[in-house]
Design a protein around this motif. Structure first.
Motif, PDB file in Angstrom:
ATOM      1  N   PRO A 194       0.806  -1.226   0.000  1.00  0.00           N
ATOM      2  CA  PRO A 194       0.000   0.000   0.000  1.00  0.00           C
ATOM      3  C   PRO A 194       0.835   1.272   0.000  1.00  0.00           C
ATOM      4  CG  PRO A 194      -0.116  -1.122   2.132  1.00  0.00           C
ATOM      5  CD  PRO A 194       0.544  -2.058   1.182  1.00  0.00           C
ATOM      6  N   ILE A 195       2.029   1.228   0.608  1.00  0.00           N
ATOM      7  CA  ILE A 195       2.881   2.422   0.619  1.00  0.00           C
ATOM      8  C   ILE A 195       3.389   2.702  -0.790  1.00  0.00           C
ATOM      9  CG2 ILE A 195       5.024   3.417   1.520  1.00  0.00           C
ATOM     10  CD1 ILE A 195       4.628   1.817   4.055  1.00  0.00           C
ATOM     11  N   SER A 196       3.818   1.661  -1.499  1.00  0.00           N
ATOM     12  CA  SER A 196       4.273   1.840  -2.878  1.00  0.00           C
ATOM     13  C   SER A 196       3.126   2.291  -3.774  1.00  0.00           C
ATOM     14  CB  SER A 196       4.872   0.539  -3.407  1.00  0.00           C
ATOM     15  OG  SER A 196       5.990   0.144  -2.648  1.00  0.00           O
ATOM     16  N   ASP A 197       1.927   1.767  -3.516  1.00  0.00           N
ATOM     17  CA  ASP A 197       0.765   2.187  -4.304  1.00  0.00           C
ATOM     18  C   ASP A 197       0.502   3.677  -4.137  1.00  0.00           C
ATOM     19  OD1 ASP A 197       0.445  -0.398  -5.148  1.00  0.00           O
ATOM     20  OD2 ASP A 197      -1.126  -0.887  -3.693  1.00  0.00           O
ATOM     21  N   LEU A 198       0.550   4.147  -2.900  1.00  0.00           N
ATOM     22  CA  LEU A 198       0.317   5.574  -2.647  1.00  0.00           C
ATOM     23  C   LEU A 198       1.411   6.424  -3.284  1.00  0.00           C
ATOM     24  CD1 LEU A 198      -0.832   5.412   1.091  1.00  0.00           C
ATOM     25  CD2 LEU A 198      -2.228   6.119  -0.860  1.00  0.00           C
ATOM     26  N   ARG A 199       2.658   5.941  -3.224  1.00  0.00           N
ATOM     27  CA  ARG A 199       3.758   6.707  -3.822  1.00  0.00           C
ATOM     28  C   ARG A 199       3.550   6.862  -5.325  1.00  0.00           C
ATOM     29  NH1 ARG A 199       7.832   3.442  -3.066  1.00  0.00           N
ATOM     30  NH2 ARG A 199       8.060   2.864  -5.248  1.00  0.00           N
ATOM     31  N   ARG A 200       3.102   5.790  -5.981  1.00  0.00           N
ATOM     32  CA  ARG A 200       2.851   5.873  -7.416  1.00  0.00           C
ATOM     33  C   ARG A 200       1.633   6.747  -7.718  1.00  0.00           C
ATOM     34  NH1 ARG A 200       4.544   0.410  -7.109  1.00  0.00           N
ATOM     35  NH2 ARG A 200       2.391  -0.271  -6.731  1.00  0.00           N
ATOM     36  N   ASN A 201       0.580   6.612  -6.920  1.00  0.00           N
ATOM     37  CA  ASN A 201      -0.637   7.388  -7.172  1.00  0.00           C
ATOM     38  C   ASN A 201      -0.403   8.886  -7.053  1.00  0.00           C
ATOM     39  OD1 ASN A 201      -2.049   5.029  -7.595  1.00  0.00           O
ATOM     40  ND2 ASN A 201      -2.861   4.919  -5.510  1.00  0.00           N
ATOM     41  N   TYR A 202       0.426   9.260  -6.079  1.00  0.00           N
ATOM     42  CA  TYR A 202       0.681  10.682  -5.854  1.00  0.00           C
ATOM     43  C   TYR A 202       1.989  11.133  -6.498  1.00  0.00           C
ATOM     44  CZ  TYR A 202      -3.207  10.834  -2.570  1.00  0.00           C
ATOM     45  OH  TYR A 202      -4.465  10.797  -2.017  1.00  0.00           O
ATOM     46  N   ASN A 203       2.669  10.210  -7.187  1.00  0.00           N
ATOM     47  CA  ASN A 203       3.935  10.517  -7.850  1.00  0.00           C
ATOM     48  C   ASN A 203       4.921  11.131  -6.869  1.00  0.00           C
ATOM     49  OD1 ASN A 203       5.585  10.483 -10.132  1.00  0.00           O
ATOM     50  ND2 ASN A 203       5.095  12.591 -10.667  1.00  0.00           N
ATOM     51  N   ALA A 204       4.922  10.608  -5.633  1.00  0.00           N
ATOM     52  CA  ALA A 204       5.802  11.124  -4.580  1.00  0.00           C
ATOM     53  C   ALA A 204       7.227  10.633  -4.804  1.00  0.00           C
ATOM     54  CB  ALA A 204       5.304  10.688  -3.208  1.00  0.00           C
ATOM     55  N   ARG A 205       8.173  11.314  -4.189  1.00  0.00           N
ATOM     56  CA  ARG A 205       9.583  11.006  -4.423  1.00  0.00           C
ATOM     57  C   ARG A 205      10.060   9.801  -3.610  1.00  0.00           C
ATOM     58  NH1 ARG A 205       9.658  16.760  -4.468  1.00  0.00           N
ATOM     59  NH2 ARG A 205      10.347  17.596  -6.470  1.00  0.00           N
ATOM     60  N   SER A 206       9.470   9.543  -2.431  1.00  0.00           N
ATOM     61  CA  SER A 206       9.985   8.475  -1.579  1.00  0.00           C
ATOM     62  C   SER A 206       8.896   7.925  -0.673  1.00  0.00           C
ATOM     63  CB  SER A 206      11.141   8.995  -0.710  1.00  0.00           C
ATOM     64  OG  SER A 206      10.658   9.949   0.223  1.00  0.00           O
ATOM     65  N   ASP A 207       9.180   6.745  -0.108  1.00  0.00           N
ATOM     66  CA  ASP A 207       8.264   6.161   0.871  1.00  0.00           C
ATOM     67  C   ASP A 207       8.203   6.989   2.136  1.00  0.00           C
ATOM     68  OD1 ASP A 207       7.699   4.090  -0.836  1.00  0.00           O
ATOM     69  OD2 ASP A 207       9.066   2.663   0.115  1.00  0.00           O
ATOM     70  N   THR A 208       9.301   7.632   2.492  1.00  0.00           N
ATOM     71  CA  THR A 208       9.346   8.404   3.731  1.00  0.00           C
ATOM     72  C   THR A 208       8.290   9.504   3.733  1.00  0.00           C
ATOM     73  OG1 THR A 208      11.726   7.979   3.932  1.00  0.00           O
ATOM     74  CG2 THR A 208      10.822   9.791   5.227  1.00  0.00           C
ATOM     75  N   GLY A 209       8.126  10.193   2.617  1.00  0.00           N
ATOM     76  CA  GLY A 209       7.109  11.240   2.541  1.00  0.00           C
ATOM     77  C   GLY A 209       5.714  10.682   2.720  1.00  0.00           C
ATOM     78  N   ILE A 210       5.450   9.513   2.143  1.00  0.00           N
ATOM     79  CA  ILE A 210       4.140   8.868   2.292  1.00  0.00           C
ATOM     80  C   ILE A 210       3.901   8.500   3.750  1.00  0.00           C
ATOM     81  CG2 ILE A 210       2.773   6.850   1.672  1.00  0.00           C
ATOM     82  CD1 ILE A 210       3.007   8.860  -0.578  1.00  0.00           C
TER      83      ILE A 210
END
Length: 454
Positions: free
Chosen positions: A92-108
Motif C-alpha cells: 500500500p505504501i508503494s501504491d500511494l507513492r505511485r498514485n501521488y507521484n511522490a519522491r519516496s516512501d518516507t514522505g508517504i
C-alpha cells in the motif's frame, strides 16, 4: 483486498534471516516492527492503507516519532518483498507513492502519520512528467536524442522542470512556445535561470524544426552563459603541503564503526590527485579495473561516453596495493565486478554522494574549507591541481607542454584540448616557469640551458 499470508510469523523469520544485518541487536528491532504490524494486520485481515494508518497511530503512542518512521520503512521494505514474491497483491505504501507521484516512501509515511492524511498526501502530489501542452514534444525530442547515442541527461532535467511549470499554469495553454518560454523566464531573475532558459529555447527550437524543417533556426544567444561563467569560482590549486596534509588526515580519519574507511579515503584522494579522476569515476571503480601487473587502471564509460586505460605512478600503485591487501584481510568479495572501495558493514559500493561528503569533511578538518557552506576549495579542484602540477613538471623537465596537451586531454577523458585548457589555472609558480622558458627562448645568450631546466 490485500490478504496477509497465514504463515506470517514464519515469513517474518525467514525474511529477517536472509537480510545482511551486521549487529546482534538489529534483528530485534526488525522483529519488533514486523510482529507489531502483523498483529494489526491479523485484526484487519488485510495489508491495506487502513491497517497501516492504524498501526502508525498505535505505534505513535508508544514510540518516538522518528522511531515510528524508521520502523515503518522496515515494514515498507518487507511488504515490497512480499509483493515481489506474489504473497500479497501490492504494497500500500508503494501504491500511494505511485498514485501521488511522490519522491519516496518516507514522505508517504509522514503523510499517513499526519492528523489529516488525505490533505498531507495531496501536498506530496507531484505532476507526472511530460503531461503539459508541450510535454509530448519535449519527451519525443529527448528520447530521439538518446536513441542517437546522447545521454541528454541535463536537457531532460531542464525539459521536466519546464513541463512542471506549464502544468502549474493551465491558464497558458494554447499560447505559442515563445510566449510560454517568456513566462517561464520571468519566474526567476538569476543568471543560472536565464542561462537555462536559453538552453531550453534551443531545445524547443530543435524539437520544432524536426517536425517542421521549414521552420527557421534560432540564433543562439551566448550572453546568459557568459554571465554565469563570470560568477564561477576560481579553481583552488592545492600546494604540495596541502596535499600531504589531506593525505595525513585521511590516514587517521575518525571512523570507529568502519575501520577500513581511512585507507579507502586515502586511496581515493591519491587517485583524485595522481590520476585526476572525477568523483563519479572513483565511485564506479571495480576490482577488475585494476591491473597491478601492468600498473594501470581502467576508467569505463564515463563522461562523453569515453573509456580509457591510465598508467599510474609508483606512489598511486603503492596505495592501491595497500588497499587490496587490506581488502583481502577484511575477507571482502574477490569478484571482478565488486567495488574497489567497500563498506565494512554492508560490503557495497561507496556511492558518489558518500565519497563527496567524506572528502569534503577532510577538507574542513584540514582547515582548507569553512566549517559550513559551499565556499572554499572543492574536491574537483584536485583535478585542476593535477593538470597544473603536471604542466609545471613538464616545464621543469624542459618539455614543451603544448606538444603534450593532446595526451593530457586523452588521460583526463576530454573530447579535445579545449576542455583541458579550462583546467590550466595560471599560478605564480607556473607563470614564473613560463617566463623563464620564454626568456631563454628570446635571449638564449642570457641564460644557460642547464639553468633554465633546473
Amino acid at each position: 483486498m490485500t490478504r496477509w499470508p497465514e504463515d506470517g510469523d514464519v515469513i517474518i523469520e525467514n525474511y529477517i534471516t536472509q537480510l545482511p544485518l551486521h549487529y546482534a541487536i538489529t534483528p530485534i528491532y526488525y522483529r519488533q516492527a514486523l510482529n507489531s504490524f502483523w498483529q494489526v494486520v491479523l485484526r484487519f485481515g488485510a495489508t491495506d492503507r487502513q491497517a497501516l494508518e492504524y498501526w502508525l497511530r498505535e505505534r505513535g503512542e508508544v514510540w518516538a516519532h522518528s522511531t515510528v518512521q524508521n520502523r515503518a520503512r522496515i515494514v515498507a521494505r518487507f511488504l515490497d518483498a512480499l509483493a515481489n514474491d506474489g504473497r500479497i497483491a501490492s504494497n500500500p505504501i508503494s501504491d500511494l507513492r505511485r498514485n501521488y507521484n511522490a519522491r519516496s516512501d518516507t514522505g508517504i509515511i509522514r503523510a499517513l502519520m499526519a492528523p489529516d492524511p488525505d490533505q498531507a498526501l495531496e501536498v506530496l502530489r507531484q505532476p507526472r512528467p511530460f503531461e503539459s501542452s508541450l510535454g509530448g514534444l519535449m519527451r519525443d525530442h529527448v528520447e530521439r536524442m538518446q536513441r542517437r547515442g546522447y545521454r541528454y541527461e541535463a536537457a531532460d532535467v531542464i525539459c521536466r522542470r519546464f513541463d512542471r511549470f506549464l502544468q502549474q499554469r493551465p491558464d497558458l495553454d494554447g499560447q505559442p512556445p515563445e510566449t510560454l518560454l517568456e513566462h517561464y523566464r520571468r519566474t526567476k531573475a538569476t543568471a543560472n535561470h536565464l542561462a537555462e532558459c536559453e538552453k531550453l529555447a534551443r531545445i524547443l527550437n530543435n524539437a520544432l524544426c524536426h517536425g517542421d524543417p521549414s521552420r527557421p533556426k534560432r540564433r543562439p544567444d551566448n550572453r546568459p552563459v557568459k554571465q554565469v561563467a563570470r560568477g564561477w569560482r576560481r579553481p583552488h590549486i592545492y600546494s604540495p603541503e596541502d596535499i600531504q596534509k589531506l593525505l595525513a588526515i585521511a590516514r587517521t580519519y575518525p571512523s570507529p564503526r568502519a575501520p577500513s574507511r581511512p585507507i579507502n579515503l586515502y586511496t581515493m584522494l591519491v587517485l583524485a590527485y595522481c590520476a585526476g579522476l572525477r568523483i563519479g569515476e572513483i565511485a564506479r571503480l571495480t576490482l577488475g579495473d585494476v591491473d597491478m601487473q601492468a600498473g594501470t587502471i581502467a576508467i569505463r564509460e564515463t563522461k562523453f561516453f569515453k573509456s580509457r586505460l591510465l598508467p599510474l605512478s609508483d606512489s598511486a600503485m603503492d596505495a592501491l596495493r595497500a588497499l587490496l591487501e587490506a581488502r583481502q584481510k577484511a575477507n571482502m568479495s574477490r569478484s571482478l565486478d565488486a567495488g574497489l572501495f567497500w563498506h565494512d558493514q554492508k560490503n557495497r559500493y561507496y556511492c558518489r554522494a558518500t565519497i563527496s561528503d567524506h572528502l569534503v569533511a577532510i577538507l574542513r578538518m584540514a582547515g582548507l574549507k569553512p566549517a559550513t557552506g559551499k565556499t572554499g576549495p572543492r574536491i574537483h579542484d584536485l583535478r585542476h591541481t593535477f593538470v597544473v602540477h603536471r604542466i609545471l613538471e613538464w616545464y621543469r623537465q624542459d618539455v614543451n607542454p603544448q606538444e603534450k596537451l593532446p595526451y593530457l586531454a586523452t588521460y583526463l577523458g576530454h573530447r579535445d584540448i579545449n576542455s583541458t585548457l579550462v583546467y590550466i589555472t595560471v599560478t605564480q609558480e607556473l607563470l614564473l616557469e613560463a617566463s623563464e622558458r620564454f626568456r631563454a627562448f628570446a635571449s638564449p645568450g642570457n641564460a644557460e640551458p642547464a639553468e633554465v631546466a633546473s
